[in-house]
Design an enzyme around this catalytic site. Structure first.
Site, PDB file in Angstrom:
ATOM      1  N   SER A 258       0.823  -1.210   0.000  1.00 16.56           N
ATOM      2  CA  SER A 258       0.000   0.000   0.000  1.00 16.56           C
ATOM      3  C   SER A 258       0.859   1.264   0.000  1.00 16.56           C
ATOM      4  O   SER A 258       1.719   1.412  -0.859  1.00 16.56           O
ATOM      5  CB  SER A 258      -0.954  -0.069   1.200  1.00 16.56           C
ATOM      6  OG  SER A 258      -2.034   0.778   0.985  1.00 16.56           O
ATOM      7  N   HIS A 404      -7.666  -5.614   0.324  1.00 21.74           N
ATOM      8  CA  HIS A 404      -6.419  -4.835   0.369  1.00 21.74           C
ATOM      9  C   HIS A 404      -5.574  -5.314   1.552  1.00 21.74           C
ATOM     10  O   HIS A 404      -5.909  -5.051   2.707  1.00 21.74           O
ATOM     11  CB  HIS A 404      -6.824  -3.369   0.552  1.00 21.74           C
ATOM     12  CG  HIS A 404      -5.695  -2.401   0.529  1.00 21.74           C
ATOM     13  ND1 HIS A 404      -4.984  -2.129  -0.617  1.00 21.74           N
ATOM     14  CD2 HIS A 404      -5.153  -1.633   1.507  1.00 21.74           C
ATOM     15  CE1 HIS A 404      -4.064  -1.219  -0.345  1.00 21.74           C
ATOM     16  NE2 HIS A 404      -4.141  -0.910   0.936  1.00 21.74           N
TER      17      HIS A 404
HETATM   18  C1  GTR Z   1      -5.370   4.574   1.793  1.00 23.62           C
HETATM   19  C2  GTR Z   1      -4.822   5.343   0.624  1.00 23.62           C
HETATM   20  C3  GTR Z   1      -4.150   4.386  -0.295  1.00 23.62           C
HETATM   21  C4  GTR Z   1      -3.219   3.458   0.432  1.00 23.62           C
HETATM   22  C5  GTR Z   1      -3.755   3.039   1.789  1.00 23.62           C
HETATM   23  C6  GTR Z   1      -2.751   2.369   2.711  1.00 23.62           C
HETATM   24  O1  GTR Z   1      -6.196   5.261   2.619  1.00 23.62           O
HETATM   25  O2  GTR Z   1      -5.898   5.989   0.008  1.00 23.62           O
HETATM   26  O3  GTR Z   1      -3.494   5.070  -1.337  1.00 23.62           O
HETATM   27  O4  GTR Z   1      -1.968   4.009   0.534  1.00 23.62           O
HETATM   28  O5  GTR Z   1      -4.264   4.095   2.482  1.00 23.62           O
HETATM   29  O6  GTR Z   1      -1.590   2.715   2.749  1.00 23.62           O
HETATM   30  O7  GTR Z   1      -3.189   1.486   3.459  1.00 23.62           O
END
Ligand code: GTR
Length: 425
Positions: A258, A404
């Site tokens: 991420s 995610h």
């Molecule tokens: C989210 C962000 C993403 C990603 C994520 C993370 O809120 O929008 O781009 O980086 O965080 O790092 O878990």
């Protein structure tokens, strides 16, 4: 009279997560140089085009990393704790404290596991973690970070300091035992040791420590930002691993999930000592194409809409492309191409539409011409693979079922790929 104020903040357009609603877009060619000439061989890429592409990424996305070679000559690392009986006796745990610009500056804690069965220096996966080294593994000997920690990622006390309760909270994201069993080492550092992840966090991190004006610095467009500081930290971690005999520093993969996947790509782009570059669900600002409007956009991530996003991650100019992505002089495939000709792996998750799985795949597809000019096959396919199938040659890709995250299935694919490109002997 509150009503008119509502119009001061730009209204955020609806997020597109339906493929049929994606507006058409065109991508620039990374092999066409700033003078409009096509790069036709490896020499031209290495000597003139690669520096241009690197500068495009600096100028428009992450900002310029200062040259700290003089400062890092003063680096010191000390082993603060070690045991050959870690992870059920299969690994040696080493906890290093590293002062990358000498003891007058801040330090970071590096946690390293190396396989006891290794016959020589081991290849290692190196990545930053979100909440402290103690969250990455069920191991009571791991030290807690002393820097600011967010409650989003670990148990903390009232002053944002990690507590014992957070131990092992993110262990499913690291899979230390599985890697050790396959002959790989694992090294991790808490990202907040380099820069705590909030808008003013830089004042407590290395950006302030390295800036002549310290915490009074006024950042200008083109200066580095939080992701730049994290990427710098990954290079300083590699410096420490280079000095450590149980590690083969020529076989270090840089990995991140991420936001930390964006940092991993930027570290791998700038520091060609990394043998293998891995982006796990890095999304917008990482592997996903920005001109393809799907999921998170430049506007959302860069803080164009009030109360949303992470403007402190990027250099100021990035936000100027909010709703003007067509004007970006580059896209994610430029960032990915900076890994070439080294092995690269991009991974997505099927329920992670915010990070745009297809956009991440297409980022890799469009980096292929650079791999090919350098004599490597790259991804070697334009066909989107089915869920759970790993594809690619010098560049790997898979889409894992689920949310995610970074899970055992992801690590298994990275280790399988590493078996080919940086094998444990
Ligand atoms: C989210 C962000 C993403 C990603 C994520 C993370 O809120 O929008 O781009 O980086 O965080 O790092 O878990």
């Amino acid at each position: 009279m509150l009503f008119p104020l509502l119009f001061l903040a730009a209204a955020m357009p609806a997020t597109i997560d339906d493929e049929s609603k994606v507006p058409p877009y065109t991508l620039p060619d990374p092999l066409v140089d700033n003078a409009g000439q096509k790069v036709v061989d490896a020499k031209q890429w290495r000597e003139s085009r690669r520096p241009e592409v690197l500068k495009l990424v600096e100028d428009n996305i992450f900002g310029r990393t200062p040259d700290t070679r003089e400062r890092t000559k003063a680096a010191v690392s000390e082993v603060v704790e070690t045991s050959t009986a870690a992870l059920g006796g299969k690994a040696t745990r080493t906890q290093l404290k590293v002062w990358p610009i000498g003891k007058s500056g801040p330090a970071f804690d590096l946690l390293l596991y190396t396989p006891n069965a290794a016959k020589g220096p081991a290849p290692v996966f190196l990545g930053l973690n979100f909440g402290g080294n103690h969250t990455t593994v069920e191991d009571p000997a791991v030290r807690l970070p002393s820097t600011w920690v967010s409650k989003q990622w670990a148990a903390i006390d009232g002053s944002n300091r990690a507590t014992e309760k957070g131990r092992g909270g993110q262990a499913s994201r690291w899979q230390a035992e599985a890697l050790i069993a396959r002959g790989y080492g694992l090294a991790t550092v808490y990202c907040g040791d380099f820069e705590p992840d909030f808008p003013e966090g830089w004042k407590q991190g290395f950006r302030a420590a390295l800036s002549p004006a310290g915490a009074n610095t006024v950042w200008k467009d083109g200066d580095w930002a939080c992701i730049g500081a994290w990427a710098w930290g990954l290079s300083r971690s590699l410096d420490a691993l280079e000095r450590f005999p149980a590690v083969d520093a020529k076989r270090v993969a840089v990995i991140g999930h991420s936001r930390l996947g964006k940092a991993s790509l930027w570290a791998g782009a700038q520091d060609q000592r990394f043998a293998f570059v891995i982006s796990n669900n890095s999304g917008c600002g990482g592997a996903a194409l920005n001109k393809r409007i799907f999921g998170e956009t430049v506007g959302v991530i860069s803080g164009h809409y009030q109360g949303r996003g992470f403007p402190h991650w990027f250099t100021a100019r990035f936000a100027t492309f909010a709703e003007k992505e067509d004007q970006l002089p580059l896209d994610a495939h430029y960032l990915l191409a900076l890994a070439a000709p080294r092995p690269l792996y991009v991974a997505s998750a099927s329920e992670d539409s915010w990070a745009d799985p297809l956009g991440e795949f297409l980022g890799a597809v469009h980096a292929d011409p650079v791999y090919q000019v350098l004599g490597e096959p790259g991804l070697g396919t334009k066909e989107y693979p089915s869920v759970s199938k790993s594809v690619g040659k010098t560049v790997g890709y898979h889409i894992r079922p689920g949310a995610h995250d970074i899970l055992l299935e992801d690590w298994k694919n990275y280790a399988d790929f590493a078996d080919r490109v940086m094998p444990a002997k």
